[in-house]
Design a protein around this motif. Structure first.
Motif, mmCIF file in Angstrom:
data_model
loop_
_atom_site.group_PDB
_atom_site.id
_atom_site.type_symbol
_atom_site.label_atom_id
_atom_site.label_comp_id
_atom_site.label_asym_id
_atom_site.label_seq_id
_atom_site.Cartn_x
_atom_site.Cartn_y
_atom_site.Cartn_z
ATOM 1 N N ASP A 103 0.983 -1.079 -0.010
ATOM 2 C CA ASP A 103 -0.050 0.108 0.053
ATOM 3 C C ASP A 103 0.790 1.182 -0.137
ATOM 4 O O ASP A 103 1.667 1.334 0.844
ATOM 5 C CB ASP A 103 -1.046 -0.095 1.279
ATOM 6 N N GLU A 104 0.749 2.340 -0.920
ATOM 7 C CA GLU A 104 1.469 3.269 -1.149
ATOM 8 C C GLU A 104 0.848 4.462 -1.034
ATOM 9 O O GLU A 104 0.992 5.745 -1.265
ATOM 10 C CB GLU A 104 2.270 3.219 -2.323
ATOM 11 N N ARG A 105 -0.599 4.412 -0.144
ATOM 12 C CA ARG A 105 -1.375 5.525 -0.115
ATOM 13 C C ARG A 105 -0.580 6.969 0.618
ATOM 14 O O ARG A 105 -0.881 8.103 0.073
ATOM 15 C CB ARG A 105 -2.441 5.388 0.777
ATOM 16 N N TYR A 106 0.152 6.830 1.547
ATOM 17 C CA TYR A 106 0.775 7.958 2.139
ATOM 18 C C TYR A 106 2.257 8.189 1.851
ATOM 19 O O TYR A 106 2.743 9.202 2.263
ATOM 20 C CB TYR A 106 0.518 7.597 3.592
ATOM 21 N N LEU A 111 6.631 12.596 0.698
ATOM 22 C CA LEU A 111 7.505 13.427 -0.152
ATOM 23 C C LEU A 111 6.837 14.670 -0.609
ATOM 24 O O LEU A 111 7.674 15.485 -1.289
ATOM 25 C CB LEU A 111 7.542 12.440 -1.525
ATOM 26 N N ASN A 112 5.732 14.887 -0.086
ATOM 27 C CA ASN A 112 5.111 16.186 -0.363
ATOM 28 C C ASN A 112 6.317 17.439 -0.206
ATOM 29 O O ASN A 112 6.828 17.595 0.905
ATOM 30 C CB ASN A 112 4.162 16.564 0.458
ATOM 31 N N GLY A 113 6.060 18.101 -1.048
ATOM 32 C CA GLY A 113 7.177 19.588 -0.952
ATOM 33 C C GLY A 113 8.460 19.108 -1.813
ATOM 34 O O GLY A 113 9.199 20.053 -2.211
ATOM 35 N N ASP A 120 10.793 9.840 -8.038
ATOM 36 C CA ASP A 120 9.938 8.625 -8.332
ATOM 37 C C ASP A 120 10.800 7.565 -7.718
ATOM 38 O O ASP A 120 10.378 6.544 -7.121
ATOM 39 C CB ASP A 120 10.090 8.501 -9.813
ATOM 40 N N ASP A 121 12.222 7.619 -7.751
ATOM 41 C CA ASP A 121 13.006 6.726 -7.147
ATOM 42 C C ASP A 121 12.910 7.015 -5.528
ATOM 43 O O ASP A 121 13.198 5.849 -4.707
ATOM 44 C CB ASP A 121 14.552 6.559 -7.402
ATOM 45 N N ASP A 122 12.728 8.074 -4.932
ATOM 46 C CA ASP A 122 12.652 8.044 -3.607
ATOM 47 C C ASP A 122 11.487 7.699 -3.171
ATOM 48 O O ASP A 122 11.276 6.942 -2.133
ATOM 49 C CB ASP A 122 12.441 9.842 -3.314
ATOM 50 N N ALA A 123 10.034 7.631 -3.936
ATOM 51 C CA ALA A 123 9.110 6.930 -3.784
ATOM 52 C C ALA A 123 8.985 5.427 -3.657
ATOM 53 O O ALA A 123 8.541 4.610 -2.722
ATOM 54 C CB ALA A 123 7.961 7.275 -4.588
ATOM 55 N N ALA A 124 9.847 4.986 -4.775
ATOM 56 C CA ALA A 124 10.209 3.387 -4.507
ATOM 57 C C ALA A 124 10.948 3.238 -3.234
ATOM 58 O O ALA A 124 10.568 2.041 -2.864
ATOM 59 C CB ALA A 124 10.613 3.110 -5.861
ATOM 60 N N ALA A 125 11.931 4.090 -2.853
ATOM 61 C CA ALA A 125 12.617 3.538 -1.604
ATOM 62 C C ALA A 125 11.566 3.671 -0.521
ATOM 63 O O ALA A 125 11.843 2.845 0.419
ATOM 64 C CB ALA A 125 13.692 4.561 -1.539
#
Length: 136
Positions: A103-106, A111-113, A120-125
């Motif tokens: 679940d990646e909802r949050y 990462l907001n801001g 994108d790679d930070d989100a994957a991390a």
């Protein structure tokens, strides 16, 4: 494909933040349980995307793939939920690797801001770190 459950194999894990324009990729391992941003796939065709994924899999030899699963805040699925599930199924089918959805909802809120080339790679991390924190 499995939900975010414990996988018994030890080794490298690749995580993917699937998007229509880009796919963020992160890497970690089950021993250290720390996720690191790795790459952003910018390919425009499905074949080109999977060629880049194949190169990463060949290079890193993961024992597991993790894919972020976007949902509405109330937990309901939407169009990208289905696309990410399909991507995860394709990963598992093409590369014969166990693949789990997380679940990646949050992750967007965390990462907001942040803006720029590496979100994108930070989100994957973040997705991978969440997997490590919750399951290992």
């Amino acid at each position: 494909m499995q939900d975010a459950a414990r996988i018994s194999a030890e080794g490298t894990v690749l995580a993917f933040d699937f998007g229509l324009k880009r796919i963020g990729v992160a890497v970690g391992n089950t021993f250290l349980r720390q996720a690191e941003p790795l790459a952003i796939i910018h390919a425009t065709t499905n074949d080109a995307k999977f060629a880049e994924v194949a190169a990463l899999i060949k290079n890193w030899q993961p024992v597991l793939c993790v894919v972020g699963l976007p949902m509405h805040p109330d937990g309901e699925a939407h169009e990208m939920t289905q696309r990410c599930t399909r991507f995860a199924n394709q990963l598992q089918g093409r590369f014969s690797l166990p693949t789990v959805l997380v679940d990646e909802r949050y992750t967007s809120a965390v990462l907001n801001g942040q803006r720029g080339e590496h979100i994108d790679d930070d989100a994957a991390a973040l997705i991978l770190q969440q997997y490590f924190d919750e399951t290992l």
